[in-house]
Scaffold this motif. Structure first.
Motif, mmCIF file in Angstrom:
data_model
loop_
_atom_site.group_PDB
_atom_site.id
_atom_site.type_symbol
_atom_site.label_atom_id
_atom_site.label_comp_id
_atom_site.label_asym_id
_atom_site.label_seq_id
_atom_site.Cartn_x
_atom_site.Cartn_y
_atom_site.Cartn_z
ATOM 1 N N VAL A 189 1.176 -1.623 0.063
ATOM 2 C CA VAL A 189 0.355 0.158 0.271
ATOM 3 C C VAL A 189 0.563 1.314 0.135
ATOM 4 N N TRP A 190 2.169 1.378 0.613
ATOM 5 C CA TRP A 190 3.071 2.298 0.711
ATOM 6 C C TRP A 190 4.343 1.775 0.677
ATOM 7 N N GLU A 191 4.667 2.479 -0.909
ATOM 8 C CA GLU A 191 6.182 1.734 -0.557
ATOM 9 C C GLU A 191 7.393 2.352 0.000
ATOM 10 N N HIS A 192 7.157 4.093 0.481
ATOM 11 C CA HIS A 192 7.805 4.353 1.291
ATOM 12 C C HIS A 192 7.481 5.041 1.856
ATOM 13 N N GLU A 193 8.020 5.094 3.024
ATOM 14 C CA GLU A 193 7.751 5.482 4.580
ATOM 15 C C GLU A 193 7.121 7.591 4.024
ATOM 16 N N ALA A 194 8.666 7.558 4.108
ATOM 17 C CA ALA A 194 8.224 9.477 3.785
ATOM 18 C C ALA A 194 7.738 9.416 2.691
ATOM 19 N N ARG A 195 7.648 9.515 1.369
ATOM 20 C CA ARG A 195 7.076 9.564 0.288
ATOM 21 C C ARG A 195 5.976 9.007 0.223
ATOM 22 N N ASP A 196 5.220 8.150 0.765
ATOM 23 C CA ASP A 196 3.879 7.729 0.910
ATOM 24 C C ASP A 196 3.252 7.290 1.038
ATOM 25 N N PHE A 197 3.836 6.814 3.416
ATOM 26 C CA PHE A 197 2.582 7.049 4.187
ATOM 27 C C PHE A 197 2.856 7.606 5.004
ATOM 28 N N SER A 198 3.520 8.543 5.141
ATOM 29 C CA SER A 198 4.174 9.922 5.611
ATOM 30 C C SER A 198 3.033 10.747 4.832
ATOM 31 N N ALA A 199 3.434 10.954 3.621
ATOM 32 C CA ALA A 199 1.829 11.471 3.072
ATOM 33 C C ALA A 199 1.224 11.371 2.726
ATOM 34 N N TRP A 200 0.559 10.002 3.376
ATOM 35 C CA TRP A 200 -1.205 10.007 3.326
ATOM 36 C C TRP A 200 -1.435 9.929 4.488
ATOM 37 N N LEU A 201 0.012 9.992 5.596
ATOM 38 C CA LEU A 201 -0.691 10.344 7.177
ATOM 39 C C LEU A 201 -1.389 11.699 7.518
ATOM 40 N N VAL A 202 -0.144 12.562 6.956
ATOM 41 C CA VAL A 202 -0.801 14.153 6.776
ATOM 42 C C VAL A 202 -1.898 14.940 6.646
ATOM 43 N N LYS A 203 -2.093 14.060 5.697
ATOM 44 C CA LYS A 203 -3.626 14.280 5.340
ATOM 45 C C LYS A 203 -4.819 14.664 6.460
ATOM 46 N N PRO A 204 -5.642 15.665 7.019
ATOM 47 C CA PRO A 204 -6.259 16.006 7.819
ATOM 48 C C PRO A 204 -7.369 14.494 8.215
ATOM 49 N N GLU A 205 -8.188 14.197 7.153
ATOM 50 C CA GLU A 205 -9.327 12.798 7.247
ATOM 51 C C GLU A 205 -7.660 11.925 8.096
#
Length: 314
Positions: A15-31
């Motif tokens: 789902v998230w290949e890269h921690e910073a580029r993918d997961f952190s970018a997803w997590l920081v969204k308000p929802e």
């Protein structure tokens, strides 16, 4: 008979290949931060990503909007290790953070023990969360994230520990925690849909408005002996002015007058109920009903205003 699907676990790296580029970018969204916030009972307002602390960079830096306390979030889409544990401690020390959130794929026993030790020995107002991220899906459905809190400071133990230092304050915090726990039980018995934050030993309990710029806060003020229901706006004075311009209409929709409050950063408005004793058990259900009804009223009245404001601000 309804046919049921099979719940299957998905590899987070798919789902998230890269921690910073993918997961952190997803997590920081308000929802998505809201999903995390609901699990740990703390409102999270992001202030930046990849923030430098010495030679290192924090995945996500945030703050608790009501208090301004700093929150650091370290993401690790693998098993816990010494390197990331050291980073969490380094970031907390460098920024004087009150909330340390370490999100991982898997937890090793030695690191679980380390986090438990930190929660036991750090100051009572510092909390370290060890959280496991999982992804699940049914058949061909979209994968769904799940945050599981593995370790967190025991608020009861922390409050009791400080009793000898702060006396009545600790007793009050314990009563606040118990009050919010009982209120959540009351609300859940009436409403299975409303989202509830985890209660904490403090004078407020927050409810999501489905956006990152405002939320509803119930308050218990023991000195003034009053309850409150507030629309809390952490960092948007323009929204505050927008609502102020609609004062008469809002007053009519609420069915009663309300009070404005404005600080250096946060602002909002509230309706309050003064009583002889906020912890009167014989009146508890009556007070619970007042709080629950005001939360529903605030959601109904203010959601359209916030939605319209956001649309006009684009």
């Amino acid at each position: 008979m309804t046919q049921l699907g099979k719940l299957e676990k998905v590899d987070v790296r798919k789902v998230w290949e890269h921690e910073a580029r993918d997961f952190s970018a997803w997590l920081v969204k308000p929802e998505n931060l809201e999903l995390l916030s609901e699990q740990i009972g703390i409102d999270i307002e992001p202030t930046g990503t990849e923030i430098g602390v010495g030679r290192f960079r924090i995945d996500i830096l945030a703050e608790e909007p009501r208090t301004g306390h700093k929150i650091i979030i370290e993401n690790q889409l693998e098993a816990t290790n010494h390197d990331h544990l050291g980073k969490v401690i380094t970031y907390a020390a460098g920024l004087d953070a009150k909330y340390l959130i370490w999100i991982v794929k898997d937890v090793l026993p030695e690191h679980l023990k380390a986090v438990e030790w930190l929660n036991e020995h750090l100051d009572d107002d510092i909390r370290c969360f060890l959280i496991k991220i999982e992804v699940w899906q049914i058949g061909d459905s979209k994968p769904a994230p799940r945050f599981e809190v593995i370790s967190v400071k025991n608020d009861w133990a922390a409050t009791l520990k400080s009793t000898s230092v702060v006396g009545d304050v600790s007793s009050t915090k314990l009563r606040q925690l118990e009050y919010w726990q009982n209120l959540c039980g009351y609300i859940r018995s009436k409403d299975q849909q409303i989202k509830l934050h985890t209660p904490a030993p403090q004078h407020w309990l927050n409810f999501s408005m489905g956006n990152s710029i405002s939320h509803i806060a119930l308050t218990v003020h023991t000195q003034k002996q009053r309850f409150g229901c507030e629309l809390y706006i952490p960092n948007d004075k323009v929204l505050f002015s927008y609502l102020n311009d609609n004062y008469e209409q809002i007053k009519n929709e609420l069915g009663e007058d309300f009070s404005w409050f404005e600080g250096k950063v946060a602002a909002g408005l509230g309706i309050y109920l003064t009583v002889p004793d906020v912890f009167n058990e014989s009146k508890q259900e009556q007070y619970f009903e007042w709080m629950y009804s005001k939360v529903l009223l605030f959601k109904k009245v203010f959601s359209p205003y916030v939605t319209k404001y956001r649309e006009e601000s684009k």
